[in-house]
Design a protein around this motif. Structure first.
Motif, PDB file in Angstrom:
ATOM      1  N   ARG A   1       0.846  -1.189   0.000  1.00  0.00           N
ATOM      2  CA  ARG A   1       0.000   0.000   0.000  1.00  0.00           C
ATOM      3  C   ARG A   1       0.881   1.239   0.000  1.00  0.00           C
ATOM      4  O   ARG A   1       1.686   1.440   0.905  1.00  0.00           O
ATOM      5  CB  ARG A   1      -0.923   0.019   1.214  1.00  0.00           C
TER       6      ARG A   1
ATOM      7  N   ASP B   1      -2.966  -2.596  -2.535  1.00  0.00           N
ATOM      8  CA  ASP B   1      -4.013  -2.418  -1.530  1.00  0.00           C
ATOM      9  C   ASP B   1      -4.380  -0.949  -1.348  1.00  0.00           C
ATOM     10  O   ASP B   1      -3.767  -0.230  -0.560  1.00  0.00           O
ATOM     11  CB  ASP B   1      -3.533  -3.027  -0.204  1.00  0.00           C
ATOM     12  N   ARG B   2      -5.331  -0.484  -2.140  1.00  0.00           N
ATOM     13  CA  ARG B   2      -5.913   0.860  -2.005  1.00  0.00           C
ATOM     14  C   ARG B   2      -4.879   1.976  -2.063  1.00  0.00           C
ATOM     15  O   ARG B   2      -5.021   3.011  -1.401  1.00  0.00           O
ATOM     16  CB  ARG B   2      -6.683   0.967  -0.676  1.00  0.00           C
TER      17      ARG B   2
ATOM     18  N   TYR C   1     -11.402  -1.618  -1.765  1.00  0.00           N
ATOM     19  CA  TYR C   1     -11.890  -1.400  -0.400  1.00  0.00           C
ATOM     20  C   TYR C   1     -11.671  -2.669   0.418  1.00  0.00           C
ATOM     21  O   TYR C   1     -11.447  -3.750  -0.131  1.00  0.00           O
ATOM     22  CB  TYR C   1     -13.380  -1.050  -0.400  1.00  0.00           C
ATOM     23  N   THR C   2     -11.709  -2.520   1.734  1.00  0.00           N
ATOM     24  CA  THR C   2     -11.575  -3.651   2.651  1.00  0.00           C
ATOM     25  C   THR C   2     -12.868  -3.803   3.437  1.00  0.00           C
ATOM     26  O   THR C   2     -13.358  -2.826   4.019  1.00  0.00           O
ATOM     27  CB  THR C   2     -10.406  -3.422   3.635  1.00  0.00           C
TER      28      THR C   2
ATOM     29  N   THR D   1      -9.188  -7.298   8.567  1.00  0.00           N
ATOM     30  CA  THR D   1      -8.121  -6.310   8.559  1.00  0.00           C
ATOM     31  C   THR D   1      -7.467  -6.272   7.188  1.00  0.00           C
ATOM     32  O   THR D   1      -7.466  -7.260   6.450  1.00  0.00           O
ATOM     33  CB  THR D   1      -7.080  -6.616   9.642  1.00  0.00           C
ATOM     34  N   SER D   2      -6.893  -5.134   6.871  1.00  0.00           N
ATOM     35  CA  SER D   2      -6.492  -4.847   5.495  1.00  0.00           C
ATOM     36  C   SER D   2      -5.428  -5.786   4.937  1.00  0.00           C
ATOM     37  O   SER D   2      -5.568  -6.295   3.819  1.00  0.00           O
ATOM     38  CB  SER D   2      -6.020  -3.397   5.380  1.00  0.00           C
ATOM     39  N   LYS D   3      -4.360  -6.038   5.677  1.00  0.00           N
ATOM     40  CA  LYS D   3      -3.284  -6.842   5.108  1.00  0.00           C
ATOM     41  C   LYS D   3      -3.702  -8.301   4.935  1.00  0.00           C
ATOM     42  O   LYS D   3      -3.354  -8.943   3.945  1.00  0.00           O
ATOM     43  CB  LYS D   3      -2.022  -6.755   5.960  1.00  0.00           C
TER      44      LYS D   3
ATOM     45  N   TYR E   1      -6.673  -9.326   4.323  1.00  0.00           N
ATOM     46  CA  TYR E   1      -7.564  -9.349   3.157  1.00  0.00           C
ATOM     47  C   TYR E   1      -6.762  -9.283   1.866  1.00  0.00           C
ATOM     48  O   TYR E   1      -7.015 -10.038   0.918  1.00  0.00           O
ATOM     49  CB  TYR E   1      -8.531  -8.159   3.240  1.00  0.00           C
TER      50      TYR E   1
ATOM     51  N   GLU F   1      -5.189  -6.835  13.891  1.00  0.00           N
ATOM     52  CA  GLU F   1      -4.279  -6.092  13.019  1.00  0.00           C
ATOM     53  C   GLU F   1      -2.877  -6.644  13.220  1.00  0.00           C
ATOM     54  O   GLU F   1      -2.203  -6.365  14.195  1.00  0.00           O
ATOM     55  CB  GLU F   1      -4.312  -4.601  13.355  1.00  0.00           C
TER      56      GLU F   1
ATOM     57  N   GLN G   1      -2.464  -0.680  14.098  1.00  0.00           N
ATOM     58  CA  GLN G   1      -2.829  -0.567  12.688  1.00  0.00           C
ATOM     59  C   GLN G   1      -1.683  -0.946  11.794  1.00  0.00           C
ATOM     60  O   GLN G   1      -0.533  -0.933  12.203  1.00  0.00           O
ATOM     61  CB  GLN G   1      -3.285   0.862  12.362  1.00  0.00           C
TER      62      GLN G   1
END
Length: 378
Positions: A53, A81-82, A108-109, A114-116, A118, A227, A376
């Motif tokens: 990201r 990632d976004r 989007y997530t 959690t973002s990573k 995903y 996270e 985060q």
């Protein structure tokens, strides 16, 4: 405090420290690195997966490095990632140059993940090959044999996990010297117990496993909401002595860019230390026994030195000082030998000072991280 109790705590700390340094960490220090792996007929295809990201600058350096690998069958998948920087445009340009480079873009997530995790899950899901090799955008392989050596246990020996080492670039300054020490300390934990056939964690900057296994266990089931933990918690849940191998070879390492200020470092370590509270109880004890004995050694030893110094009992003062000195020499020897095996270079400077400072790092920052709720990725 009663003198007998002080001696008891100090002695207990010394005994446990000796076991860790000689018996457990000694597995790394005295490890015999096998001769260079020969090329085999089992050159199963590999997919390198990188979740990124806003990593334009790092990807610009990393992608060409990845395509210098001496391995015939592999591709590289970047999960965008976004990103709001020039990552997407860079990937489009790079894909025109490197035919085996692919990308997946995440817009989007979902709220429940959690973002990573995903990003990694989507990347692994669309990966062409079953053997997955993970690293980060700010990492670089240490040699063109990285793919071959890191994936060998999975490709050739039927393992589900292959755990490797990832260090940090050496730079001037106290922060970097501390990072070098703490990274080596952490590596001694997971590499040593991995060699003892009781693995409990790994780092996602240098980790290999099979896509099929990842999908069979439903990826990050049970830890989606956390996270972090896409590497160490995943390994903690599923790695065993039978399905996991440690790759201890400087040519199989990766090297990352270190944090350059204390604020960024603190944020990073809070995330790492926070995840530790979700380890299995027996794995918490692997770290906890060393940390407790380390605290007993230093607090008991200093207390005894002060006591005997005030009493002017120089005979006992020298005995305690000699024990502390002996343990310090043993520590330096084990760390030097271990770093030589892991990195192929001498141990970082100020090891004894950093060993003392590790008290504050583990007990103060560790306690804060354990209770923290503002963790985060990016």
């Amino acid at each position: 405090m009663d003198l007998f109790l002080l001696w008891t705590l100090f002695s207990l700390g010394i005994i446990i420290q000796a076991v860790y340094l000689l018996v457990i960490f000694g597995r790394v220090a005295f490890f015999k690195i096998p001769s260079s792996s020969q090329k085999t007929n089992n050159e199963e295809p590999v997919t390198i997966v990188v979740a990124a990201r806003n990593e334009f600058k790092n990807l610009k350096t990393l992608i060409p490095k990845l395509f210098e690998q001496d391995y015939p069958k592999y591709d590289v998948l970047i999960v965008n990632d976004r990103s709001t920087d020039r990552t997407k445009r860079l990937l489009e340009e790079m894909m025109a140059v490197y035919p085996r480079l692919r990308s997946v873009t995440i817009q989007y997530t979902p709220d429940h993940v959690t973002s990573k995790k995903y990003a990694l899950t989507l990347g692994i899901k669309v990966a062409k090959n079953d053997v997955i090799l993970l690293t980060d955008a700010d990492c670089e392989p240490n040699s063109n044999q990285w793919i071959r050596k890191m994936t060998a246990p999975v490709r050739e020996n039927g393992k589900q996990f292959s755990i490797g080492y990832s260090g940090y670039q050496q730079k001037p300054g106290f922060l970097n010297r501390w990072i070098q020490f703490e990274t080596l300390m952490t590596a001694l934990y997971y590499l040593s117990f991995g060699l003892w056939k009781t693995p409990f964690m790994a780092v996602g900057r240098n980790l290999c496993y099979r896509k099929q296994f990842f999908m069979e266990v439903k990826a990050f089931k049970g830890i989606w909401h956390l996270e972090g933990g896409d590497d160490d918690l995943f390994v903690n849940q599923y790695a065993t002595g039978k399905n996991t191998a440690v790759v201890l070879d400087p040519e199989a390492n990766t090297t990352s860019k270190p944090k350059e200020n204390w604020k960024e470092y603190r944020i990073q370590k809070k995330r790492h230390l926070h995840i530790g509270k979700y380890y299995r109880s027996e794995d918490k004890r692997k770290i906890g026994f060393y940390a407790l004995s380390h605290a007993l050694f230093w607090t008991g030893g200093i207390a005894l030195l002060i006591y005997f110094g005030l009493k002017q009992n120089w005979e006992h003062f020298l005995i305690v000082f000699g024990i502390i000195l002996g343990r310090s020499i043993l520590l330096a020897s084990i760390f030097t030998a271990s770093n030589k095996k892991i990195n192929g270079i001498k141990v970082p400077a100020n090891i004894l000072i950093n060993d003392f400072l590790y008290l504050g790092y583990f007990w103060i920052l560790g306690s804060i991280s354990h209770q923290s709720k503002d963790i985060q990725w990016k």
